[in-house]
Structures are given as structure tokens and as C-alpha cells.
Design a protein around this motif. Structure first.
Motif, PDB file in Angstrom:
ATOM      1  N   ILE A 121       0.870  -1.183   0.000  1.00 28.66           N
ATOM      2  CA  ILE A 121       0.000   0.000   0.000  1.00 28.66           C
ATOM      3  C   ILE A 121       0.901   1.225   0.000  1.00 28.66           C
ATOM      4  O   ILE A 121       1.747   1.386   0.883  1.00 28.66           O
ATOM      5  CB  ILE A 121      -0.937   0.016   1.221  1.00 28.66           C
ATOM      6  CG1 ILE A 121      -1.842  -1.220   1.203  1.00 28.66           C
ATOM      7  CG2 ILE A 121      -1.767   1.310   1.234  1.00 28.66           C
ATOM      8  CD1 ILE A 121      -2.694  -1.390   2.438  1.00 28.66           C
ATOM      9  N   ARG A 122       0.730   2.072  -1.013  1.00 31.14           N
ATOM     10  CA  ARG A 122       1.489   3.324  -1.107  1.00 31.14           C
ATOM     11  C   ARG A 122       0.547   4.453  -0.730  1.00 31.14           C
ATOM     12  O   ARG A 122      -0.351   4.784  -1.489  1.00 31.14           O
ATOM     13  CB  ARG A 122       2.024   3.510  -2.527  1.00 31.14           C
ATOM     14  CG  ARG A 122       3.008   2.432  -2.920  1.00 31.14           C
ATOM     15  CD  ARG A 122       3.458   2.583  -4.343  1.00 31.14           C
ATOM     16  NE  ARG A 122       4.334   1.470  -4.706  1.00 31.14           N
ATOM     17  CZ  ARG A 122       4.651   1.155  -5.940  1.00 31.14           C
ATOM     18  NH1 ARG A 122       4.162   1.854  -6.946  1.00 31.14           N
ATOM     19  NH2 ARG A 122       5.443   0.124  -6.175  1.00 31.14           N
ATOM     20  N   GLY A 123       0.756   5.021   0.425  1.00 31.36           N
ATOM     21  CA  GLY A 123      -0.155   6.036   0.945  1.00 31.36           C
ATOM     22  C   GLY A 123      -1.076   5.396   1.973  1.00 31.36           C
ATOM     23  O   GLY A 123      -0.692   4.468   2.667  1.00 31.36           O
ATOM     24  N   GLU A 156      -1.777  10.707  -2.798  1.00 36.42           N
ATOM     25  CA  GLU A 156      -1.312  12.100  -2.686  1.00 36.42           C
ATOM     26  C   GLU A 156      -0.417  12.460  -3.861  1.00 36.42           C
ATOM     27  O   GLU A 156       0.295  11.597  -4.361  1.00 36.42           O
ATOM     28  CB  GLU A 156      -0.549  12.295  -1.371  1.00 36.42           C
ATOM     29  CG  GLU A 156      -1.406  12.175  -0.141  1.00 36.42           C
ATOM     30  CD  GLU A 156      -2.429  13.293   0.034  1.00 36.42           C
ATOM     31  OE1 GLU A 156      -2.366  14.323  -0.672  1.00 36.42           O
ATOM     32  OE2 GLU A 156      -3.319  13.129   0.878  1.00 36.42           O
ATOM     33  N   PRO A 157      -0.453  13.660  -4.327  1.00 35.89           N
ATOM     34  CA  PRO A 157      -1.206  14.807  -3.858  1.00 35.89           C
ATOM     35  C   PRO A 157      -2.607  14.918  -4.480  1.00 35.89           C
ATOM     36  O   PRO A 157      -3.317  15.870  -4.225  1.00 35.89           O
ATOM     37  CB  PRO A 157      -0.343  15.982  -4.297  1.00 35.89           C
ATOM     38  CG  PRO A 157       0.236  15.525  -5.602  1.00 35.89           C
ATOM     39  CD  PRO A 157       0.463  14.031  -5.412  1.00 35.89           C
ATOM     40  N   CYS A 158      -2.991  13.935  -5.276  1.00 40.20           N
ATOM     41  CA  CYS A 158      -4.261  14.018  -6.004  1.00 40.20           C
ATOM     42  C   CYS A 158      -5.471  13.674  -5.151  1.00 40.20           C
ATOM     43  O   CYS A 158      -6.536  14.263  -5.301  1.00 40.20           O
ATOM     44  CB  CYS A 158      -4.235  13.090  -7.220  1.00 40.20           C
ATOM     45  SG  CYS A 158      -2.871  13.445  -8.334  1.00 40.20           S
ATOM     46  N   GLY A 175      -6.755  11.831  -1.059  1.00 44.88           N
ATOM     47  CA  GLY A 175      -6.329  11.559   0.308  1.00 44.88           C
ATOM     48  C   GLY A 175      -6.075  10.087   0.552  1.00 44.88           C
ATOM     49  O   GLY A 175      -5.750   9.684   1.653  1.00 44.88           O
ATOM     50  N   GLY A 176      -6.236   9.288  -0.488  1.00 43.55           N
ATOM     51  CA  GLY A 176      -6.068   7.836  -0.354  1.00 43.55           C
ATOM     52  C   GLY A 176      -4.684   7.378  -0.718  1.00 43.55           C
ATOM     53  O   GLY A 176      -3.699   8.077  -0.492  1.00 43.55           O
ATOM     54  N   GLY A 177      -4.631   6.192  -1.319  1.00 37.79           N
ATOM     55  CA  GLY A 177      -3.354   5.631  -1.713  1.00 37.79           C
ATOM     56  C   GLY A 177      -3.540   4.510  -2.708  1.00 37.79           C
ATOM     57  O   GLY A 177      -4.638   4.012  -2.900  1.00 37.79           O
ATOM     58  N   THR A 178      -2.471   4.135  -3.342  1.00 36.78           N
ATOM     59  CA  THR A 178      -2.497   3.079  -4.342  1.00 36.78           C
ATOM     60  C   THR A 178      -2.190   1.740  -3.680  1.00 36.78           C
ATOM     61  O   THR A 178      -1.236   1.616  -2.919  1.00 36.78           O
ATOM     62  CB  THR A 178      -1.453   3.357  -5.439  1.00 36.78           C
ATOM     63  OG1 THR A 178      -1.792   4.597  -6.065  1.00 36.78           O
ATOM     64  CG2 THR A 178      -1.431   2.263  -6.479  1.00 36.78           C
ATOM     65  N   VAL A 179      -3.022   0.760  -3.985  1.00 33.60           N
ATOM     66  CA  VAL A 179      -2.812  -0.588  -3.476  1.00 33.60           C
ATOM     67  C   VAL A 179      -2.282  -1.453  -4.609  1.00 33.60           C
ATOM     68  O   VAL A 179      -2.825  -1.449  -5.712  1.00 33.60           O
ATOM     69  CB  VAL A 179      -4.125  -1.184  -2.916  1.00 33.60           C
ATOM     70  CG1 VAL A 179      -3.915  -2.618  -2.460  1.00 33.60           C
ATOM     71  CG2 VAL A 179      -4.653  -0.329  -1.777  1.00 33.60           C
ATOM     72  N   ILE A 180      -1.197  -2.180  -4.344  1.00 35.58           N
ATOM     73  CA  ILE A 180      -0.642  -3.133  -5.294  1.00 35.58           C
ATOM     74  C   ILE A 180      -1.103  -4.523  -4.858  1.00 35.58           C
ATOM     75  O   ILE A 180      -0.892  -4.921  -3.712  1.00 35.58           O
ATOM     76  CB  ILE A 180       0.906  -3.107  -5.320  1.00 35.58           C
ATOM     77  CG1 ILE A 180       1.439  -1.686  -5.503  1.00 35.58           C
ATOM     78  CG2 ILE A 180       1.451  -4.080  -6.370  1.00 35.58           C
ATOM     79  CD1 ILE A 180       1.156  -1.064  -6.830  1.00 35.58           C
ATOM     80  N   PHE A 181      -1.732  -5.227  -5.775  1.00 31.94           N
ATOM     81  CA  PHE A 181      -2.224  -6.577  -5.502  1.00 31.94           C
ATOM     82  C   PHE A 181      -1.329  -7.596  -6.184  1.00 31.94           C
ATOM     83  O   PHE A 181      -0.866  -7.373  -7.311  1.00 31.94           O
ATOM     84  CB  PHE A 181      -3.638  -6.747  -6.053  1.00 31.94           C
ATOM     85  CG  PHE A 181      -4.643  -5.838  -5.415  1.00 31.94           C
ATOM     86  CD1 PHE A 181      -5.310  -6.216  -4.270  1.00 31.94           C
ATOM     87  CD2 PHE A 181      -4.922  -4.600  -5.973  1.00 31.94           C
ATOM     88  CE1 PHE A 181      -6.247  -5.383  -3.692  1.00 31.94           C
ATOM     89  CE2 PHE A 181      -5.852  -3.758  -5.405  1.00 31.94           C
ATOM     90  CZ  PHE A 181      -6.517  -4.137  -4.249  1.00 31.94           C
TER      91      PHE A 181
END
Length: 97
Positions: A9-11, A80-82, A84-90
Motif C-alpha cells: 500500500i502506497r499512501g 497524494e497529492p491528487c 487523500g487515499g493511496g495506491t494498493v498493489i495486488f
């Protein structure tokens, strides 16, 4: 059967935590009893490849991995900065029943 695991999880993700799993059997069935969480932001990316991976298509040929045993797919939330969440890598793999 297709096992989809939260690899990284990034962010910040409000839905998943590292190690969470989504289990799909005989597509299109998501096994809710064995699935930790589902997010509508991640589903389009995951389901786009789920049937091909479940049918044994090589993830390397799909451009989703360097390892033929796993495919890596990420959700569409840029974080971020787009947002408030984050990118999940599966990390996805086909598992024999």
C-alpha cells in the motif's frame, strides 16, 4: 481459483491492509466468506485481468509480472497529492483447487 493478495500500500487505504485477500472461484464468484475486503476503486483493475489469469494466461505475456507465477495489479487511486487515499498493489496467483 484466483487468490488476490494486498501486496503493498502506497499512501493510505481506508479499505485494505497488507495481506488482505480476495478469493475468486469459477469466475465470476467472489467468495465473500474467504475475502477480507472489497473496494469499488480496485475492482475494475482486478476484474479486467481475473478471467485471463484464472484461465492460465501467462502474467509475463500480459505485462503484469516478471514472474510467471504472479501478476501484479494496482488500484486506480493515485494517492497524494491528487487524493487523500493511496495506491494498493495486488499480487494475484492462480491456485489449483
Amino acid at each position: 481459483m484466483l487468490e488476490i493478495e494486498v501486496w503493498e500500500i502506497r499512501g493510505v487505504c481506508p479499505v485494505f491492509k497488507k495481506g488482505d485477500k480476495i478469493i475468486i472461484i469459477d469466475p465470476p464468484k467472489i467468495v465473500l466468506e474467504k475475502t477480507d475486503a472489497i473496494c469499488i476503486h480496485a475492482l475494475p483493475s482486478l476484474l479486467h485481468c481475473a478471467i485471463a489469469l484464472n484461465e492460465g494466461v501467462d502474467p509475463v505475456k500480459l505485462g503484469l509480472s516478471k514472474d510467471p507465477n504472479y501478476a501484479y495489479i494496482q488500484c486506480v487511486d493515485p494517492g497524494e497529492p491528487c487524493t487523500g487515499g493511496g495506491t494498493v498493489i495486488f499480487r494475484c496467483r492462480r491456485v489449483e483447487k
